[in-house]
Design an enzyme around this catalytic site. Structure first.
Site, mmCIF file in Angstrom:
data_model
loop_
_atom_site.group_PDB
_atom_site.id
_atom_site.type_symbol
_atom_site.label_atom_id
_atom_site.label_comp_id
_atom_site.label_asym_id
_atom_site.label_seq_id
_atom_site.Cartn_x
_atom_site.Cartn_y
_atom_site.Cartn_z
ATOM 1 C CE LYS A 142 -4.376 1.422 1.939
ATOM 2 N NZ LYS A 142 -5.563 0.998 2.642
ATOM 3 C CD GLU A 173 -19.518 -1.209 8.041
ATOM 4 O OE1 GLU A 173 -19.763 -2.285 7.436
ATOM 5 O OE2 GLU A 173 -18.556 -0.488 7.743
ATOM 6 N NE ARG A 218 -22.871 -2.710 2.988
ATOM 7 C CZ ARG A 218 -21.670 -2.964 2.472
ATOM 8 N NH1 ARG A 218 -20.745 -3.509 3.228
ATOM 9 N NH2 ARG A 218 -21.412 -2.684 1.218
#
Ligand SMILES: Cc1ncc(C[n+]2csc(CCOP(=O)(O)OP(=O)(O)O)c2C)c(N)n1
Length: 626
Positions: free
Chosen positions: A285, A369, A397
């Site tokens: 990353k 979530e 969600r």
């Protein structure tokens, strides 16, 4: 296009990419990186994820034929290379700006964006839908889902993976593993992926063992058979990707996701395979930009920065998020039962410091979530005091879990709903505009929105006795700059605050709209309009007596909220007055977000666009009074 991008400047679409020589592709990757860094330093955006997926983007577009083949990016924050290679090089400087291109793939933006994204873990399910449609229509093309290791931990991704293995159809899932979500990835799946990267290869082990037993003359055959049985058992421990294999995928990898020839060869090979395939690629990353490699969390998504040093402009003052973060830390000291839950957003929700200070009472549950909500319910049922800090858009969600697992059981919890309202450059996938509507009709839930950061603390203090499900929504960004009293008296629940007495019209404003309304009222003074202004504070329970009283006194009652006009705070007021038979005396006007998705842009620009800035509000009041 400047000459510093000699290869990139030739690319208007995937066919130009295919025309380049393979040996030029690493140079193209370097140009892409420099182009992305230079642009994002000015526009802000998701830098680190996109820098990690440059080679992957090149290889996928070299090997597959978009838009005939469908490339579906999970979340889509890593797809800048894909955007630039598919005709958006010239418009890339408008990234995330009002009227410019989106930071995420959007189907209306390009035929190459096979699916619109922004929320995590959707790619496998949507790709599977394409796969089934392709097969139903008797068509022949490839469908590829590109998903990060963070997004793979989400329940939706695991459901998609499960269905894909069951269906057995041709689909390629590329797992882009950089061992990070926004923060370091968490969970058993992340641990498993980590083992895949680090354990010695099963294949090498198998051939070594076969060699060994074959060389024992008398017992070689028997031992070989025994070894094969032994191997079956061992396979479960040592074979790479056995979890995916058992689910029905051919697992390939892990391979270096920055090695373009290797990626291309592997993808070419996969094109000829039948059935579900999972290719595990390992990437870094922030690759190629040292500050981002060193601090991938900070550079995951950010505003403008200095492209030489990586420094970001200093933020003066406290954000709503940081006020909440400090409050929860202080409260954690006073309340030993207080536990904090985040779904992969310890930094974004300001709960990171709580986690450092009280690691035993802090749960980063990854991108989950729904789980986070029901997990909080369990903690609450067992007598603890859960505080679930979550962005408004991602709490969508958890809708069923909020109803079924929290409110139906009337379990106390504190929902810190951050990023309520317009969030700016991330756009429609991330604006928190639906929460008032999707929360206010759930029985047992208290729902408030503070006018400033001082009131945020007072409201949090009101929710901190953990008697009922309690949601407080507050916006992204800086507070109003008022002084905060950390020991403030709890805001009285269901009581609004009259800020200004006037005549003719009463305005009930919610959250940061209170400030905008007060500004609008100053503008209206010169027109001889003197509204009464009320800080509504609570969407549920409403201050029914105050609202009924206003409806009796004023011809016009105006509600102002930074949420959908449909089904939000204004609707609640309207319902109350209809029920009490008070609508014949007073007209209600709802000012809020219209029934459409609001694009990306700066928050101020967007507020202006939807008429929720001071000028827009004062114009509406003038119209009403005319
Ligand atoms: C449902 C949902 N929850 C949270 C987020 C916020 N979010 C955006 S990217 C991200 C991490 C994704 O990690 P990964 O899939 O590994 O991609 P990477 O950024 O590492 O490339 C998170 C938590 C989101 N977009 N959607």
């Amino acid at each position: 296009m400047r000459s510093e991008y000699p290869l990139l400047s030739r690319i208007e679409g995937p066919s130009d990419l295919k025309a380049l020589k393979t040996e030029d592709l690493p140079r193209l990757a370097a140009e892409l990186r420099s182009f992305i860094i230079t642009t994002v330093a000015k526009t802000g955006g998701h830098l680190a994820p996109s820098l990690g997926a440059v080679e992957l983007g090149i290889a996928l577009h070299r090997v597959f034929d978009s838009p005939t083949d469908k490339l579906i990016w999970d979340v889509g924050h890593q797809a800048y290379t894909h955007k630039i290679l598919t005709g958006r090089r010239q418009s890339f400087s408008t990234l995330r700006q009002l009227g410019g291109i989106s930071g995420f793939p959007r189907m209306e933006e390009s035929v190459h964006d096979a699916f619109g994204v922004g929320h995590a873990s959707t790619s496998i399910s949507s790709a599977l839908g394409c796969v089934c449609a392709r097969d139903l229509a008797g068509e022949d093309y490839h469908v590829v889902a590109v998903i990060g290791d963070g997004s793979l931990t989400g329940g939706l991704a695991l459901e998609g993976l499960d269905r894909g293995g069951e269906l057995g159809k041709d689909i390629l899932v590329v797992l882009n593993d950089n061992e990070m979500a926004i923060s370091p990835n968490v969970g058993a799946m992340a641990r498993y992926l980590g083992r895949l990267i680090t354990t010695p290869g099963y294949d090498r082990f198998r051939s070594q063992m076969q060699e060994l037993v074959k060389n024992i003359p008398a017992y070689g055959g028997t031992l070989f058979n025994l070894a094969r049985r032994f191997e079956e058992g061992l396979k479960h421990m040592l074979v790479r990707g056995v979890l995916f294999e058992e689910l029905g995928y051919r697992y390939l990898g892990p391979i270096d996701g920055h090695d373009i020839p290797l990626l291309m060869d592997t993808l070419e090979g996969i094109k000829g395979l039948k059935g579900p395939v999972l290719l595990h690629v390992v990437t870094k990353k922030g690759k190629g930009f040292t500050p981002a490699e060193q601090d991938a969390t900070k550079f995951h998504g950010l505003g403008k920065f200095n492209q030489n040093t990586g420094e970001c402009p200093k933020i003066e003052g406290m954000t709503y998020t940081s006020v909440f973060g400090r409050w929860v830390e202080e409260r954690g000291e006073l309340d030993p039962k207080l536990v904090v839950i985040t779904a992969a957003m310890p930094d974004g929700t300001g709960t990171y410091q709580f986690g450092e200070r009280f690691p035993d009472r802090f749960y980063d549950v990854g991108i989950s979530e729904g789980h986070a909500t029901t997990f909080s319910a369990g903690l609450s049922a067992a007598g603890y005091h859960p505080v679930f800090a979550v962005y408004s858009t991602f709490l969508q969600r958890s809708y069923d879990m909020l109803i079924h697992d929290i409110c139906l059981q009337n379990l106390p919890l504190l929902l810190a709903v951050d990023r309520g309202g317009l969030v700016g450059e991330d756009g429609p996938t991330h604006h928190g505009l639906f929460d008032l509507a999707y929360l206010r009709h759930i029985p047992n839930l208290v729902l408030g929105a503070p006018k400033d950061e001082a009131e945020l603390v007072a409201m949090l203090n009101a929710g901190a006795d953990f008697k009922t499900p309690f949601a407080i929504r507050y916006p992204r960004g800086l507070g109003e700059g008022v002084e905060v009293d950390w020991k403030a008296e709890p805001t009285p629940i269901g009581k609004g605050e009259v800020l200004r007495e006037g005549s003719g019209v009463a305005i009930l404003a919610l959250g940061r709209m209170v400030g905008a309304v007060l500004e609008a009222v100053e503008m209206l003074a010169s027109e001889g309009i003197e509204p009464t202004v009320v800080n509504a504070r609570w969407v549920k329970p409403l201050d029914e007596e105050l609202i009924a009283d206003l409806a009796g006194k004023y011809e016009h009652l105006v509600t102002v909220e930074e949420g959908t006009s449909a089904a939000g705070f204004g609707s609640a007021v309207l319902e109350l007055l209809a029920e009490r038979g008070l609508l014949n005396r007073c007209r209600v006007h709802i000012i809020g977000i219209p029934d459409e998705f609001i694009p990306h842009g700066k928050v101020d620009e967007l507020l202006k666009m939807v008429g929720l800035d001071a000028v827009g509000i004062s114009d509406r009041i003038k119209e009403i009074m005319d």
